[in-house]
Every structure is written in C-alpha cells, then in structure tokens.
Scaffold this active site. Sequence first.
Site, PDB file in Angstrom:
ATOM      1  N   GLU A 101       0.841  -1.203   0.000  1.00  0.00           N
ATOM      2  CA  GLU A 101       0.000   0.000   0.000  1.00  0.00           C
ATOM      3  C   GLU A 101       0.870   1.244   0.000  1.00  0.00           C
ATOM      4  O   GLU A 101       1.486   1.596   1.015  1.00  0.00           O
ATOM      5  CB  GLU A 101      -0.935   0.018   1.210  1.00  0.00           C
ATOM      6  CG  GLU A 101      -1.827   1.255   1.212  1.00  0.00           C
ATOM      7  CD  GLU A 101      -2.808   1.287   2.364  1.00  0.00           C
ATOM      8  OE1 GLU A 101      -3.416   2.360   2.578  1.00  0.00           O
ATOM      9  OE2 GLU A 101      -2.967   0.266   3.040  1.00  0.00           O
ATOM     10  N   LYS A 231      -8.997 -15.795  15.503  1.00  0.00           N
ATOM     11  CA  LYS A 231      -8.933 -15.398  14.097  1.00  0.00           C
ATOM     12  C   LYS A 231     -10.262 -14.889  13.541  1.00  0.00           C
ATOM     13  O   LYS A 231     -10.540 -15.001  12.347  1.00  0.00           O
ATOM     14  CB  LYS A 231      -8.399 -16.551  13.234  1.00  0.00           C
ATOM     15  CG  LYS A 231      -7.013 -17.008  13.669  1.00  0.00           C
ATOM     16  CD  LYS A 231      -6.476 -18.163  12.868  1.00  0.00           C
ATOM     17  CE  LYS A 231      -5.091 -18.561  13.393  1.00  0.00           C
ATOM     18  NZ  LYS A 231      -4.519 -19.705  12.675  1.00  0.00           N
ATOM     19  N   ASP A 306       1.261 -14.839  12.820  1.00  0.00           N
ATOM     20  CA  ASP A 306       0.156 -15.507  12.135  1.00  0.00           C
ATOM     21  C   ASP A 306      -0.728 -14.442  11.501  1.00  0.00           C
ATOM     22  O   ASP A 306      -1.400 -13.689  12.206  1.00  0.00           O
ATOM     23  CB  ASP A 306      -0.647 -16.340  13.142  1.00  0.00           C
ATOM     24  CG  ASP A 306      -1.689 -17.229  12.468  1.00  0.00           C
ATOM     25  OD1 ASP A 306      -2.174 -16.858  11.385  1.00  0.00           O
ATOM     26  OD2 ASP A 306      -2.026 -18.282  13.040  1.00  0.00           O
ATOM     27  N   HIS A 396      -1.924  10.793  -1.336  1.00  0.00           N
ATOM     28  CA  HIS A 396      -1.906   9.652  -2.254  1.00  0.00           C
ATOM     29  C   HIS A 396      -1.605  10.101  -3.675  1.00  0.00           C
ATOM     30  O   HIS A 396      -0.885   9.428  -4.418  1.00  0.00           O
ATOM     31  CB  HIS A 396      -3.248   8.913  -2.186  1.00  0.00           C
ATOM     32  CG  HIS A 396      -3.367   8.045  -0.973  1.00  0.00           C
ATOM     33  ND1 HIS A 396      -3.057   6.691  -1.008  1.00  0.00           N
ATOM     34  CD2 HIS A 396      -3.756   8.307   0.295  1.00  0.00           C
ATOM     35  CE1 HIS A 396      -3.252   6.184   0.197  1.00  0.00           C
ATOM     36  NE2 HIS A 396      -3.663   7.138   1.006  1.00  0.00           N
TER      37      HIS A 396
END
Length: 402
Positions: A101, A231, A306, A396
């Site tokens: 990104e 998760k 993870d 951006h």
Amino acid sequence: MVEEKEIIEKLLNGELKIRQIDDLVGDTEKSVDIRRKFIENVSNTKLEHLSNYSLSMEEAIKRNIENPIGTIQIPLGIAGPLEVHGEYADGDYYVPLATTEGALVASINRGFSVIKAAGGTSARIIEDKMTRAPVIKTESVSEAIKIKEWIKLHFNDLKEAAESTTRHGKLIKIDPIIIVGKYVYPRFVYTTGDSMGMNMVTIATDTALKILVEKTSAHVIALSGNVCVDKKAAAINLIEGRGKSIVAEISIPREIVEKKLKTTPEAIVEVNVSKNFIGSAIAGSMSFNAQYANMIGAIFLATGQDEAHIVEGSLGITFAEVVNGDLYFAVTLPDVPLATFGGGTKIETARECLEIMGVYGAGKVGKFAEIVAGTVLAGELSLIGALAAGHLARAHKDLGRG
C-alpha cells in the site's frame, strides 16, 4: 532414483500426489523444484520469481509450510525512529513494515516524527492471555449446569492437567463458562510467555478435557467452540482481551499539532468522534479506529506472525481529547497475539526484521508489544491528522498512489 521428468508425468496423469514428492525424492530443494515445474506445466505459467529465495525450505517444511513451490516477496519498508517509553521498550526503534500500500510507510513515518517532537509515546501491556474454548454437549440444561459447577469446583485439577503439557503455559482461569441450551462453552484462559501460544493452549486444553470427560457426563463436540475467539472479530475479545492487550498514549503540544499535522487538536478530536465513534457505531463495527489493520498487518507480515490474527489485532478504540489546549491521543488494542520465537518467527527474513527492533527470542515479547502499540498510534495519528487537514487524497496523489 526416480527422474524428474518421470515424476512430473506421474503427477500429470494422477499416479502421484504432490505431497508424495518429498518422500520419493528425499531432497527438499529438489522436491520444491519438481513441484514448481509441475505447477508451471499445468498452469502454463513461468514461475520465475517464486523460485528465487534465500531462506531454508528444509527448515520451513518442518513446521511452517506444506507442498512448497517457492516464496512470495512483499516490499519491505522501514520507518523510524519511533520513541517509546514503556515498561519493556525504552528508546528509539526502527520498525520494518511489509506492505504494497503506497503512502503507508510514509504516513507512519510522519506519525513517528510527531511522536518524537512531543517527547515520545508511553506504552503499556494491560493484559496478557491466550484462550481456547471447547464446546461440550450434555443431556439437558440441568446437566449443563452441573458440568459448569464441576468445572468451577475442580479448577485446580484441570489446571494441573493442562500445565503438565507445557513449561511456559499457565492456566489462570476458566471464564466465562457459557450455557446455551444443552451446550457448555468454557473459556480456558492462559498466560504463554514469549510464545503466541495458540498450539500450546490447544494441547493443554485437550489434556484437561480428558479429566472432565472421565469424571462427568460431558461430551466434547469440538476442541474449539468459537468462544475463544480465534482469528475472528468478536466482542468478547474486545471486552475480555486476548493475546497482548496494549495501550499507547501521548500528549502533543498544540504548536506541534499545527506545525507537523497542519491542523488543530479540536479538528482531530472532531474527526475521531464523528468517524471512529459515530461512524463505526452506525455501521455496526466492533472496531472504533481508523486503520489499526494497516499497521498490524504490515508488522505481522514482516515479522512472521500468524497473519490471520490481523483480524483480531484490528480491534480497538482510538481516543482523543483537548487538554489545556494540547492534544491527548491514545490507542487501545485489546487483542494482539504476538510472538518473538517459534512459529513463523523462525523464518530467516522474519527473524531479521525482529532483530532490527531488538526483539527476537525469549524475553522480548513485552518490548515487541509496546513497539507495536507505538507504531499503531503513529499511523492512526497521521491518518486522522491528514483527514482533519484535508490532506489524505493529496498525499496519495503526490506519491503516485492513484
């Protein structure tokens, strides 16, 4: 020795499964090459870049991956220095961030600059736990209540059994114990030291449940009943916490807000209230923040955490207020599972990223957690500041991130 061409032919006609190549060849790197060439054949794709890596696939295949064909590469940026004053981290740190990104690393770096100018951020771990919650079936709600009471009365027996499986894990409580009809969901809560601990608490809970099944009428339906909650985004983790629960805070003088963020403390507070609180509430979100997932994700990918736990790590609340004309700003992350050894942290690139921050190995997870909290604060502050100043789209555009 079976020839490479013959193995690929057998794979193509279904005589051989890709998981069988390792045993047939007996050489990890050659197995990886054959498997990759097979995939090139069936997909009609040249996998030139996946085949270039320096990490040991022989070590990775032991614990981290099955059926490997190579590695992927994610651009790795560095931001810093981040000035943190915590219980474990105290000083300046450079933070590696893996992301595709554009503008993210620049934004976090801007946040670091503001933090540095204001004298650093204070960070603390407020809770430390890992959970596993099985689902148990009984014959009736009356029996479910009996099981719940048995667990409460025999906690020490369950604790002894659970802790017999690990040197580092400690069962600190079983709470809450939820009853739904004839089902019981006891949430086993552990401390796990420097390990993230998910495998540890799974094995420990499985051992404890053997006693429960032996002594009661309980029938274990599944070792994980989703009350853990692992998760997935869940209110119980926002409230009770999971992994490392961490807070970072800072007081920023008005002149620094105006000079570096090109806005005012009042404008930042209004953006936080209207966006992170009201906007999140009306959307039914459980995360009252602007972009925790960006920082958590970039750090997790860089350091071998993870990646599925990014879902949990994005939970949290950003708080801002004006105090005597200055800006008080804080981030609270109740659920950040972290590790500094074991699992993916053993991969060579992950280890190097952890070593950049001085947090690889035993005894370093507290320091790592406080650096993570400071990084999240920096990214959150920078983004909200950009929104308050009306600079987000311009940033951006200027960086070519259309």
